[in-house]
Scaffold this motif. Structure first.
Motif, PDB file in Angstrom:
ATOM      1  N   ASP A   1       0.845  -1.185   0.000  1.00 25.38           N
ATOM      2  CA  ASP A   1       0.000   0.000   0.000  1.00 25.38           C
ATOM      3  C   ASP A   1       0.886   1.244   0.000  1.00 25.38           C
ATOM      4  O   ASP A   1       1.626   1.486   0.962  1.00 25.38           O
ATOM      5  CB  ASP A   1      -0.931   0.008   1.209  1.00 25.38           C
ATOM      6  CG  ASP A   1      -2.062  -1.008   1.069  1.00 25.38           C
ATOM      7  OD1 ASP A   1      -2.324  -1.468  -0.064  1.00 25.38           O
ATOM      8  OD2 ASP A   1      -2.695  -1.322   2.088  1.00 25.38           O
ATOM      9  N   PRO A   2       0.833   2.047  -1.072  1.00 30.00           N
ATOM     10  CA  PRO A   2       1.754   3.182  -1.218  1.00 30.00           C
ATOM     11  C   PRO A   2       1.647   4.216  -0.095  1.00 30.00           C
ATOM     12  O   PRO A   2       0.559   4.507   0.411  1.00 30.00           O
ATOM     13  CB  PRO A   2       1.345   3.816  -2.547  1.00 30.00           C
ATOM     14  CG  PRO A   2       0.623   2.742  -3.285  1.00 30.00           C
ATOM     15  CD  PRO A   2      -0.036   1.908  -2.237  1.00 30.00           C
ATOM     16  N   LEU A   3       2.796   4.769   0.246  1.00 32.06           N
ATOM     17  CA  LEU A   3       2.906   5.820   1.246  1.00 32.06           C
ATOM     18  C   LEU A   3       3.869   6.881   0.742  1.00 32.06           C
ATOM     19  O   LEU A   3       4.995   6.565   0.332  1.00 32.06           O
ATOM     20  CB  LEU A   3       3.443   5.246   2.567  1.00 32.06           C
ATOM     21  CG  LEU A   3       3.836   6.255   3.640  1.00 32.06           C
ATOM     22  CD1 LEU A   3       2.618   7.017   4.145  1.00 32.06           C
ATOM     23  CD2 LEU A   3       4.558   5.551   4.781  1.00 32.06           C
ATOM     24  N   ILE A   4       3.419   8.131   0.743  1.00 31.84           N
ATOM     25  CA  ILE A   4       4.298   9.266   0.460  1.00 31.84           C
ATOM     26  C   ILE A   4       4.274  10.136   1.707  1.00 31.84           C
ATOM     27  O   ILE A   4       3.257  10.737   2.035  1.00 31.84           O
ATOM     28  CB  ILE A   4       3.832  10.078  -0.769  1.00 31.84           C
ATOM     29  CG1 ILE A   4       3.908   9.218  -2.034  1.00 31.84           C
ATOM     30  CG2 ILE A   4       4.670  11.349  -0.919  1.00 31.84           C
ATOM     31  CD1 ILE A   4       3.369   9.887  -3.279  1.00 31.84           C
ATOM     32  N   ASN A   5       5.379  10.134   2.431  1.00 29.34           N
ATOM     33  CA  ASN A   5       5.455  10.960   3.637  1.00 29.34           C
ATOM     34  C   ASN A   5       6.779  11.717   3.700  1.00 29.34           C
ATOM     35  O   ASN A   5       7.146  12.244   4.732  1.00 29.34           O
ATOM     36  CB  ASN A   5       5.262  10.123   4.903  1.00 29.34           C
ATOM     37  CG  ASN A   5       6.364   9.108   5.107  1.00 29.34           C
ATOM     38  OD1 ASN A   5       7.209   8.909   4.248  1.00 29.34           O
ATOM     39  ND2 ASN A   5       6.352   8.454   6.257  1.00 29.34           N
ATOM     40  N   ASP A   6       7.473  11.775   2.577  1.00 31.87           N
ATOM     41  CA  ASP A   6       8.799  12.395   2.530  1.00 31.87           C
ATOM     42  C   ASP A   6       8.860  13.531   1.516  1.00 31.87           C
ATOM     43  O   ASP A   6       9.906  13.873   1.024  1.00 31.87           O
ATOM     44  CB  ASP A   6       9.845  11.345   2.166  1.00 31.87           C
ATOM     45  CG  ASP A   6       9.583  10.698   0.806  1.00 31.87           C
ATOM     46  OD1 ASP A   6       8.509  10.940   0.215  1.00 31.87           O
ATOM     47  OD2 ASP A   6      10.461   9.958   0.332  1.00 31.87           O
ATOM     48  N   ARG A   7       7.705  14.134   1.210  1.00 33.78           N
ATOM     49  CA  ARG A   7       7.664  15.110   0.140  1.00 33.78           C
ATOM     50  C   ARG A   7       7.450  16.507   0.677  1.00 33.78           C
ATOM     51  O   ARG A   7       6.371  16.861   1.121  1.00 33.78           O
ATOM     52  CB  ARG A   7       6.513  14.745  -0.790  1.00 33.78           C
ATOM     53  CG  ARG A   7       6.620  14.941  -2.233  1.00 33.78           C
ATOM     54  CD  ARG A   7       7.935  14.872  -2.935  1.00 33.78           C
ATOM     55  NE  ARG A   7       8.763  13.734  -2.666  1.00 33.78           N
ATOM     56  CZ  ARG A   7       9.968  13.524  -3.142  1.00 33.78           C
ATOM     57  NH1 ARG A   7      10.532  14.380  -3.939  1.00 33.78           N
ATOM     58  NH2 ARG A   7      10.650  12.476  -2.835  1.00 33.78           N
ATOM     59  N   THR A   8       8.494  17.310   0.651  1.00 27.13           N
ATOM     60  CA  THR A   8       8.398  18.733   0.987  1.00 27.13           C
ATOM     61  C   THR A   8       8.513  19.504  -0.311  1.00 27.13           C
ATOM     62  O   THR A   8       9.448  19.290  -1.081  1.00 27.13           O
ATOM     63  CB  THR A   8       9.525  19.151   1.949  1.00 27.13           C
ATOM     64  OG1 THR A   8       9.399  18.384   3.153  1.00 27.13           O
ATOM     65  CG2 THR A   8       9.437  20.632   2.286  1.00 27.13           C
TER      66      THR A   8
END
Length: 135
Positions: free
Chosen positions: A83-90
Motif C-alpha cells: 500500500d503506497p505511502l508518500i510521507n517524505d515530500r516537501t
C-alpha cells in the motif's frame, strides 16, 4: 470517488485531513486536485487497500502544476508493504497539484477498492518582518 475523475485536472478537490474511497476498474485511474499555498508544504498520502484485504495493488503519483511527476510510489515503508505511502515530500511550488491512484499491474473491477488519506501541512513564507522594532 467522484464521477468524472479520470483526467488529471478533473478530480475533486482534496483538503488536509481528507479520507476518500474509490474503486478501480480495468485500465482505470482516479485523480484528485489540491492547492499548495506559497511557502513550504509537506504532503502526506497513504493508500489503504492490499493490506486490508482488497485485491487492488495500487500506485500513487503526485503531479506538479505543470503536469510533471513529483513522486510515484508503489510501496509503503518497506518493499513488502504493497500500500503506497508518500510521507517524505516537501515542496515549495504553489499552485494546483494533482494526485493519481491507479493499479500497479493487471486486474480491476468494482471489488478493487481503496482509500486515500491526504495531508498537507504548510509553513507560510517568511515576510522578513521580525514583528516590531525598537525606537
Amino acid at each position: 470517488e467522484s464521477a468524472g475523475n479520470n483526467g488529471i485536472w478533473s478530480g475533486a478537490a482534496l483538503e488536509d485531513g481528507d479520507v476518500v474511497y474509490g474503486t478501480l476498474d480495468r485500465n482505470d485511474q482516479d485523480f484528485w486536485t489540491f492547492e499548495v499555498p506559497e511557502g513550504r508544504s509537506q504532503i502526506y498520502v497513504r493508500v489503504h487497500a492490499w493490506n486490508f484485504g482488497s485485491p487492488a495493488d495500487t500506485q500513487v503519483t503526485l503531479y506538479r502544476p505543470d503536469e510533471s511527476v513529483e513522486r510515484r510510489k508503489t510501496t509503503g515503508e518497506t518493499s513488502y508493504d504493497r500500500d503506497p505511502l508518500i510521507n517524505d515530500r516537501t515542496v515549495y511550488e504553489s499552485g494546483t497539484w494533482a494526485l493519481k491512484v491507479d493499479l500497479n499491474g493487471a486486474g480491476g473491477s468494482p471489488l478493487y477498492w481503496y482509500t486515500v488519506e491526504f495531508g498537507l501541512e504548510n509553513t507560510p513564507p517568511d515576510t522578513g518582518d521580525a514583528g516590531g522594532a525598537g525606537g
